[in-house]
Every structure is written in structure tokens, then in C-alpha cells.
Design a protein around this motif. Structure first.
Motif, mmCIF file in Angstrom:
data_model
loop_
_atom_site.group_PDB
_atom_site.id
_atom_site.type_symbol
_atom_site.label_atom_id
_atom_site.label_comp_id
_atom_site.label_asym_id
_atom_site.label_seq_id
_atom_site.Cartn_x
_atom_site.Cartn_y
_atom_site.Cartn_z
ATOM 1 N N LEU A 109 0.823 -1.210 0.000
ATOM 2 C CA LEU A 109 0.000 0.000 0.000
ATOM 3 C C LEU A 109 0.860 1.264 0.000
ATOM 4 C CD1 LEU A 109 -2.825 -1.056 2.477
ATOM 5 C CD2 LEU A 109 -2.924 -0.917 -0.008
ATOM 6 N N VAL A 125 -6.788 2.912 5.633
ATOM 7 C CA VAL A 125 -7.510 1.910 4.827
ATOM 8 C C VAL A 125 -7.244 0.495 5.346
ATOM 9 C CG1 VAL A 125 -7.693 3.290 2.721
ATOM 10 C CG2 VAL A 125 -5.684 1.842 3.063
ATOM 11 N N LEU A 126 -6.063 0.272 5.932
ATOM 12 C CA LEU A 126 -5.803 -1.040 6.528
ATOM 13 C C LEU A 126 -6.824 -1.313 7.629
ATOM 14 C CD1 LEU A 126 -1.904 -1.115 6.717
ATOM 15 C CD2 LEU A 126 -3.350 -2.804 5.587
ATOM 16 N N ASP A 127 -7.110 -0.285 8.417
ATOM 17 C CA ASP A 127 -8.076 -0.420 9.489
ATOM 18 C C ASP A 127 -9.476 -0.619 8.905
ATOM 19 O OD1 ASP A 127 -8.889 -0.287 12.257
ATOM 20 O OD2 ASP A 127 -9.806 1.642 11.720
ATOM 21 N N VAL A 140 -10.439 -2.072 6.209
ATOM 22 C CA VAL A 140 -10.736 -3.417 5.709
ATOM 23 C C VAL A 140 -10.373 -4.494 6.733
ATOM 24 C CG1 VAL A 140 -10.394 -2.706 3.310
ATOM 25 C CG2 VAL A 140 -8.484 -3.707 4.577
ATOM 26 N N THR A 153 -5.221 -4.481 9.775
ATOM 27 C CA THR A 153 -4.154 -3.824 10.535
ATOM 28 C C THR A 153 -3.182 -4.833 11.129
ATOM 29 O OG1 THR A 153 -5.678 -2.043 11.066
ATOM 30 C CG2 THR A 153 -3.691 -2.202 12.410
ATOM 31 N N ARG A 179 -9.163 -8.328 0.464
ATOM 32 C CA ARG A 179 -9.321 -7.155 1.317
ATOM 33 C C ARG A 179 -8.176 -6.163 1.114
ATOM 34 N NH1 ARG A 179 -10.376 -8.880 7.219
ATOM 35 N NH2 ARG A 179 -9.742 -10.983 6.647
ATOM 36 N N LEU A 180 -6.957 -6.722 0.865
ATOM 37 C CA LEU A 180 -5.822 -5.838 0.583
ATOM 38 C C LEU A 180 -6.068 -5.057 -0.708
ATOM 39 C CD1 LEU A 180 -2.948 -4.936 1.391
ATOM 40 C CD2 LEU A 180 -2.082 -6.747 -0.101
ATOM 41 N N ALA A 224 -8.437 -2.356 0.004
ATOM 42 C CA ALA A 224 -7.753 -1.265 0.701
ATOM 43 C C ALA A 224 -7.037 -0.372 -0.301
ATOM 44 C CB ALA A 224 -6.763 -1.828 1.716
ATOM 45 N N LEU A 236 -7.610 3.785 -1.151
ATOM 46 C CA LEU A 236 -6.539 4.690 -0.711
ATOM 47 C C LEU A 236 -6.800 6.154 -1.077
ATOM 48 C CD1 LEU A 236 -3.012 3.096 -1.304
ATOM 49 C CD2 LEU A 236 -3.836 4.209 0.769
#
Lengths: 242, 276, 253
Positions: free
Chosen positions: A94, A111-113, A115, A118, A135-136, A139, A143
Motif C-alpha cells: 500500500l 484503509v488497513l483499518d 478493511v 491492521t 481485502r488488501l 484497501a 486509498l
């Protein structure tokens, strides 16, 4: 706003797409439906400038994708196949994406949070499950906080909780005035989420309209789908094209 | 935890809830592309490993090849020229560096992510080349530096004419290191261009190493043609036709740079035309 | 038998395997043609072999990079897929579901590789030896029946090298390291040759020992008869492949 107009594409001697045309409008979730190999991914790849059409144009916010200066702030895309290198960490993946569009590094953690990745952010993508990979990718699409989202088979590999969260997220983006275009072959899932439907079969658009319009006299979207497409399903034989 | 708890609140960041695409000037956008490419290289563990092994092993092999040539007493020959020894084996490391840098795009479909971030394909490729050059340079200087020192030490251990290296000639050494480092960076760039064309590591590594280490050296001295090929083959003085003398030092640099630029050009054109 | 056929099919579907075939056919042939041309033009044929007894054979020693690539490609294609649309990526999972016995899987893979490498070696040897005898005409050292064991030696050398490359790739689970090591070692001044300067024992490393099967002129103080050289190389190959197989059988796919 997404506009696909008269897009055609050949690969070798095979006609992949024939004058495909439809719109995805702001404030609505548009479902892009079709059997495997019908041309969904090809259309989305042309929309995102990955493949070149032989004819026609695909526009995002009135411009070809390739003309956007910082595309992530206009379009977020989730494509089939993850799009991340196995040996990089989720956060590393990311971070270069954020850098490429001059987005603040703080967005990566946001965005990590968003989806729910984290905790896994420091692990290599090669160790992710299929659902985590999706999910990544989501994310990455979020962004730039873009008004347009394009998602190719986004629910593949997601668990029920993930699917529900995605559905709520997409509805929410549309409610806030965003444009959402998602392809799927999971009809039941799509019927729960979309406002408008575009059905493609063998490279041609065979139906488009609101969910109600496309469903028409059929019992549901699934019956309509089988009636409209090659007809291998239970709905064969009854119903016609709108 | 409910799903809604983690969703962005509409309207939280401006009226629409979406980022405003305020105009960003061209240079800043290009700088972002470049920064992303540098970050990509710096987060690939395989590249660190390659750099470390190259730096550690290449000077050892340089010492061994120089000693072998000197010990045989038949003078420096292909692959054992003390002037080229520091570069000889190190170029394999830089071939791998360049190939991995370019071919990593094609693992896990990353290339599609790259192009949805920056659809301007020529800019992507130029940024890639610049990022590779910038990250390979320190590795090249370190490898060439230790290689030149190692070859010198190996020569000093032998009797004249090999041991007669004379007093340390600082400007000369610096020139040697700079030249070797520049050549190694060009090798990495040429390799990345080849890998961009093949989109895979194995064909690219095969073609490049096969040329640099097998076909090129074997042809050197048999045909003057090798002077016009990339790689060090044309630099080797051994052999009847004196391929190394066909071109001067400047001419050799022109050949190596020319091949690199041409390969990058072909790679960019093909990258622009092909579907990703 | 079915597993063997499946492996041959898989091998033929790998683009890198076709790169290997082209390299294995073209490199020794082209270099031999050039050398033969130089020889007929009356020039020195390159120090070590003035009589021409190794003409063609020397080039076949380099051409072995073809089967190096073949061995690497056969193994590494199981572990990663590159290119546009890799649906799945790691083929190994599918392979082991199709042939659950890993011993049979490995045996089939090795069998397919041996067949392919031997076929490539035969073709390449025929082409290379022909061009190296025909082009120089009267200058050529004619092939006699005494050269038959050498031809067999070339085929054995190529097959064993392919298996070495394959075993090494199974161990490293990636193609780059074995390619670099084995191609660098096919170079004019190979790493193993440098090692012989340090210790004469290095003459018993697989590539140097194996090349005795068909190359006659050697810059070396150690004499190894052709058959012994072949046995030494075969022992190395067996040992490395054994280790690779043991690791492969124990590890999670």
C-alpha cells in the motif's frame, strides 16, 4: 460516472467484445453480470486502460482512464488476481501505491483499518488467505478516497462477514454520491446489492436497466439471468429480452 | 464489532465524502511515480539478498581468477584480465538485480495495480529505469570498489609482471572503480529491459547470462563481432583477431550504452503496445 | 506411465522449456559453425585444441545450458507462475492432488526430464558434430567408430546436468539461483576450474569429471578416464537428487 460506448475487442481470431455499451451512474451501484468468459473482465480491463479496445471508448468521469493525472483519487479498482507481489508486506504494497499518487502515508493505516487488515499489515502477502488478498486489494482501491469504484468479482474468497461488510460499504459509497460498478457471477449476492444491472453474454450486452426492469416478469434476477444468457440454467425457454 | 463501525462516515471529508482532485502540477506527479518505483525496489527482499551476495562473492571470484591467470604464467586471458576481473563475475549479480526488478511486476498481477495507479506507461518505464539506476548505483560502487582492491591485492602477491602494479595511483583507482560501477549499472538496466520484454525471470536470465558468460567469451577472439556486443567479451584482449582493439575505450562505452538505451527503447515501445 | 505422460505434457506447456530447446540447439551449433569456419580459413582454432579432436565436442560442453534451463524450468514452474493471467499461481498444489504419491510424482518428473534432455542432446549432438566436420572439409578430424562412446558421453552429460539443475531448483524452490550457478559454471573460465587451482580435488566436481566423457584435451594435472568421470558425475547427481527428493518429501507443498 462511467461510460462504455461501442467497445469492441478481438484477441487473435476470437471476438471478445462486440459493441459493448452501458453507463454506471453516480449515486447508484451497478452490477455487471455474465457467465464465465462473457467479457466482464475484458470490459473492465479496457475501462482501466490495461487493454486496448479495437473500437469504441471507455470513459471515467468523462475522460479516458489513461488521461487521469492521479487516477486513485478518481477511480479505485479491485481486479481479479490480487495485484500484489508475494514477498512484499501488505503495508509495503500500500505504501508504494500511496506514493505513486502522492497520497499521505497516514492513508495507508486508515484503509488497513477500514478493511480489517491492521494486524496482518506487517506480514508478507504470500502468506495471506484468498480473502485477505481481496481485502488488501480493496484497501488499495480505497486509498485515494475515489468517487468511482470498479470491482471485478470482489466477493471471491470473502467470508460471510466480509461479504456483508463489503455490501454495506458499497451501498454507503453510492449513498454518498459515488459511482460503483461491480462484476460478479454470483447472482444472488448481486441482487442484494445493486440498483442497476447490465447483463453481458458472449461479448454482447443482452440486457440493461434497473434491477426491477431487468428482472421483469421473472421470479428473480437469477431466472432472468438464465433466460437472457446462453440458457444452461433452469430458466431456459420462458421469458424474452426487454 | 459491527460492520458499520468501521465504515467511513459519508461527508466526513468534505461535502461529497470523496477526495477533491485539486490540480497537482506535473513534476510532483512524476516525482510520485519515481518514489513509488524506488519504494517497490526497497521492499523486495530478493533484491537485498542479490546485492549482498554479489558484493560478498564477486570480489572473491575476482581474486581467484586473477591468481589463476598469474599462476599459470600465460598472461591475462579471457575472463582473467585483472582490469576486468572486478566486473567479470559481478555482472551476473547485476543481471539478476535488473531481471528481478523488472520481472517482479509480473508476479501476482502487480503490473495491473501499477497501471491503475499510473496509466502513463512511458512514464512508468522511465521511472522504473531511474529507480533501478539510483538503487543499483551504491551496490555497484561497493562491489566495484572491493573488486578493484581485491584484484590489486591478488596481483601484488605475485611476481612481476603481474606483481608490478607499482605505487597506488589514486586517480587511476578511482577511475577504475567509477568505470566498473557505471558498467554494472548499465548491465542492470539492460537486464531489466530484457526482462520487461520476456515478462519472466527464466528466459531473461538465460539469455543474458548465456550471452555474457558463455557465448560472448567463447566467441571473443574468434570474431571481431564481439566488440559490438554488450558484455565484456569485446574488451578482452586475448585472441587472434584482437577484437578488443577494434574499438577504443570510448567506442566500447558507446556500444554498451547504445545497447542499453536501445533495449530500454524497445522495452518501452512493447510495454506501451501490449495489453497488460 | 500416466504420470509420466502428464509430466511430459506439462513440460511441453512451459514457455521456458522451449527457450531451453532453442538454446540447446542453436548455441552449440552456431558456435561450432563459427569455429569450423575459422578453422577452414586456416586460423588457429583456439589454443587448447590445435588438432581439432574436440571440434564440436567442446561446443557441446557449452550447449549444456540448454538442458540446465530445461531442468530449472521443469521444477520452478511448479512453484511460481509469471505472466498476465496466472489463475492459481502455484501449480504444485494441483500437481500433488493429481498424483498424491510424491515419490511417484518425482519419479515421473525426473523421467520426463530425462527423456526430453536425451532427445535434445541427440538432436543437438548430431547437428553440431555434422557442422563441425562438414564446414572445414579436409581440415576436419574425421569421426570414427571410436567416437561413438564420446557421443554417448555427451548425451549422458546433458541428461545428468538436467537432473542436477532440477534437483537444485527443487531445493531452492526458485529458478534464479540454479540458473546463475550453473550458467556461470559453463563459462569459459568456470568457477570449478578456478577451484582446481586451489585443490586438485576440484577435478572431481560433477561438471569437470563429467566432461571427461567426451572432451579429450584438458588443461589439468589430474587424469580421469572417461568412464570414471561419468561415474563420478552420476554419483554427484544421485546424491544431490536424493537430498532434494528427501527435502521435497518432507516439506509442506
Amino acid at each position: 460516472m462511467i461510460t462504455i460506448d461501442q467497445v469492441s475487442k478481438r484477441r487473435g481470431s476470437k471476438q471478445i467484445l462486440t459493441e459493448v455499451g452501458f453507463e454506471a451512474r453516480p449515486g447508484r451501484v451497478t452490477g455487471f453480470l455474465g457467465p464465465n468468459g462473457a467479457g466482464k473482465s475484458s470490459t473492465l480491463r479496457i475501462l482501466l486502460g490495461l487493454d486496448r479496445p479495437d473500437g469504441g471508448v471507455a470513459l471515467v468521469a468523462g475522460r479516458p482512464f489513461a488521461r487521469l493525472r492521479r487516477p486513485l483519487t478518481t477511480v479505485g479498482a479491485v481486479l481479479d488476481g490480487g495485484g500484489a507481489h508475494r514477498s512484499r508486506t501488505g503495508r509495503g504494497h500500500l505504501r508504494w501505491i500511496a506514493a505513486s499518487n502522492g497520497l499521505p502515508r497516514a492513508r495507508v493505516d486508515e484503509v488497513l483499518d477500514l478493511v480489517g487488515l491492521t494486524e496482518a499489515a506487517g506480514r508478507r502477502v504470500g502468506g495471506y488467505s484468498l480473502g485477505m488478498g481481496r481485502r488488501l486489494a480493496l484497501a488499495a482501491a480505497l486509498l485515494g478516497d475515489p468517487p468511482v469504484l470498479v470491482l471485478d468479482e470482489p466477493v471471491n474468497g470473502l467470508d460471510p462477514e466480509g461479504i456483508r461488510r463489503l455490501r454495506v460499504l458499497l451501498r454507503d459509497r453510492a449513498a454518498a454520491g459515488g459511482t460503483v460498478l461491480l462484476s460478479s457471477h454470483l447472482i444472488g449476492e448481486l441482487a442484494e446489492t445493486v440498483d442497476d444491472v447490465v447483463v453481458i453474454d458472449r461479448g454482447r450486452v443482452v440486457a440493461l436497466g434497473t434491477l426491477a426492469e431487468v428482472t421483469g416478469a421473472h421470479r428473480g434476477l437469477e431466472d432472468a439471468f438464465f433466460a437472457l444468457t446462453s440458457g444452461t440454467g433452469p430458466g431456459t425457454g420462458h421469458g424474452g429480452r426487454p | 464489532m459491527t460492520a458499520a463501525a468501521r465504515l467511513p462516515r459519508p461527508g466526513a471529508s468534505g461535502a461529497s465524502g470523496f477526495s477533491s482532485h485539486s490540480g497537482t502540477s506535473g513534476p510532483r506527479v512524476v516525482a510520485g511515480t519515481f518514489r513509488a518505483e524506488v519504494l517497490k525496489l526497497l521492499t523486495l527482499p530478493a533484491l537485498y539478498l542479490t546485492a549482498a551476495i554479489t558484493w560478498a562473492v564477486a570480489p572473491l571470484l575476482a581474486v581467484a581468477s586473477v591468481s589463476a591467470a598469474a599462476g599459470e604464467g600465460n598472461g591475462p586471458g579471457p575472463g582473467t584480465d585483472p582490469g576486468l576481473a572486478p566486473v567479470g563475475y559481478a555482472q551476473a549479480g547485476f543481471v539478476v538485480l535488473g531481471v528481478l526488478a523488472a520481472a517482479s511486476e509480473y508476479r501476482g498481477g502487480q503490473i495491473r495495480t501499477t497501471l491503475t495507479c499510473v496509466p502513463r506507461r512511458v512514464e512508468v518505464q522511465l521511472a522504473k529505469a531511474a529507480a533501478l539506476a539510483v538503487t543499483a548505483l551504491p551496490v555497484a560502487v561497493a562491489t566495484a570498489g572491493s573488486g578493484v582492491l581485491a584484484a590489486r591485492a591478488a596481483l601484488a602477491a605475485h611476481a612481476p609482471p603481474y606483481g608490478a602494479a607499482g605505487p597506488v595511483d589514486a586517480p587511476g583507482e578511482v577511475r577504475a572503480v567509477a568505470g566498473a560501477a557505471a558498467y554494472l549499472v548499465l548491465t542492470a538496466l539492460l537486464s531489466s529491459a530484457v526482462a520487461t520484454l520476456t515478462r519472466g525471470t527464466i528466459p531473461a536470465v538465460t539469455v543474458l547470462l548465456g550471452h555474457h558468460f558463455v557465448v560472448g567469451p567463447y566467441l571473443a577472439g574468434r570474431t571481431a563481432l564481439t566488440a559490438y556486443l554488450p558484455g565484456t567479451a569485446g574488451l578482452w584482449p586475448g585472441g587472434g583477431t584482437g577484437a578488443g582493439e577494434v574499438l577504443g575505450a570510448g567506442g566500447r562505452w558507446a556500444v554498451v550504452t547504445g545497447w542499453t538505451v536501445a533495449a530500454l527503447g524497445v522495452a518501452i515501445v512493447s510495454f506501451r503496445r501490449r495489453d497488460a | 506411465m500416466r504420470a509420466l505422460r502428464a509430466e511430459l505434457l506439462k513440460l511441453s506447456g512451459i514457455p521456458s522449456a522451449w527457450v531451453a530447446v532453442v538454446v540447446g540447439l542453436v548455441v552449440p551449433f552456431a558456435v561450432a559453425a563459427l569455429n569450423a569456419g575459422a578453422r577452414s580459413a586456416g586460423r588457429a582454432a583456439g589454443g587448447s585444441d590445435p588438432t581439432g579432436v574436440d571440434a564440436g565436442f567442446q561446443e557441446l560442453a557449452f550447449g549444456v545450458i540448454g538442458v540446465v534451463v530445461l531442468g530449472v524450468a521443469a521444477a520452478s514452474s511448479e512453484y511460481f507462475a509469471e505472466g498476465g493471467d496466472s489463475a492459481g499461481g502455484r501449480q504444485i498444489t494441483a500437481s500433488l492432488t493429481a498424483v498424491p504419491s510424491r515419490v511417484r510424482f518425482l519419479a515421473a518428473k525426473a523421467g520426463a526430464l530425462v527423456l526430453a534432455a536425451a532427445a535434445l542432446a541427440v538432436l543437438s549432438t548430431a547437428a553440431t558434430l555434422t557442422v563441425s566436420r562438414v564446414v572445414p572439409g579436409e581440415f576436419a578430424a574425421p569421426l570414427t567408430s571410436a567416437d561413438a562412446p564420446r557421443v554417448l558421453g555427451v548425451v549422458a552429460y546433458w541428461v545428468l546436468t538436467a537432473l542436477l539443475a532440477h534437483g537444485l531448483t527443487l531445493l531452492t524452490r526458485g529458478g534464479v539461483v540454479p540458473l546463475v550457478v550453473l550458467i556461470l559454471n559453463t563459462s569459459v573460465v568456470s568457477v570449478t576450474y578456478l577451484l582446481t587451482r586451489v585443490t586438485p580435488l576440484a577435478n572431481y566436481l560433477p561438471d569437470l569429471a563429467g566432461a571427461r566423457m567426451f572432451v579429450r584435451t584438458f588443461r589439468s594435472s589430474v587424469e580421469i578416464p572417461p568412464l570414471a568421470g561419468g561415474v563420478v558425475m552420476a554419483a554427484w547427481t544421485l546424491a544431490l537428487f536424493g537430498v532434494a527428493a528427501a527435502v521435497f518429501l518432507r516439506r509442506d507443498a
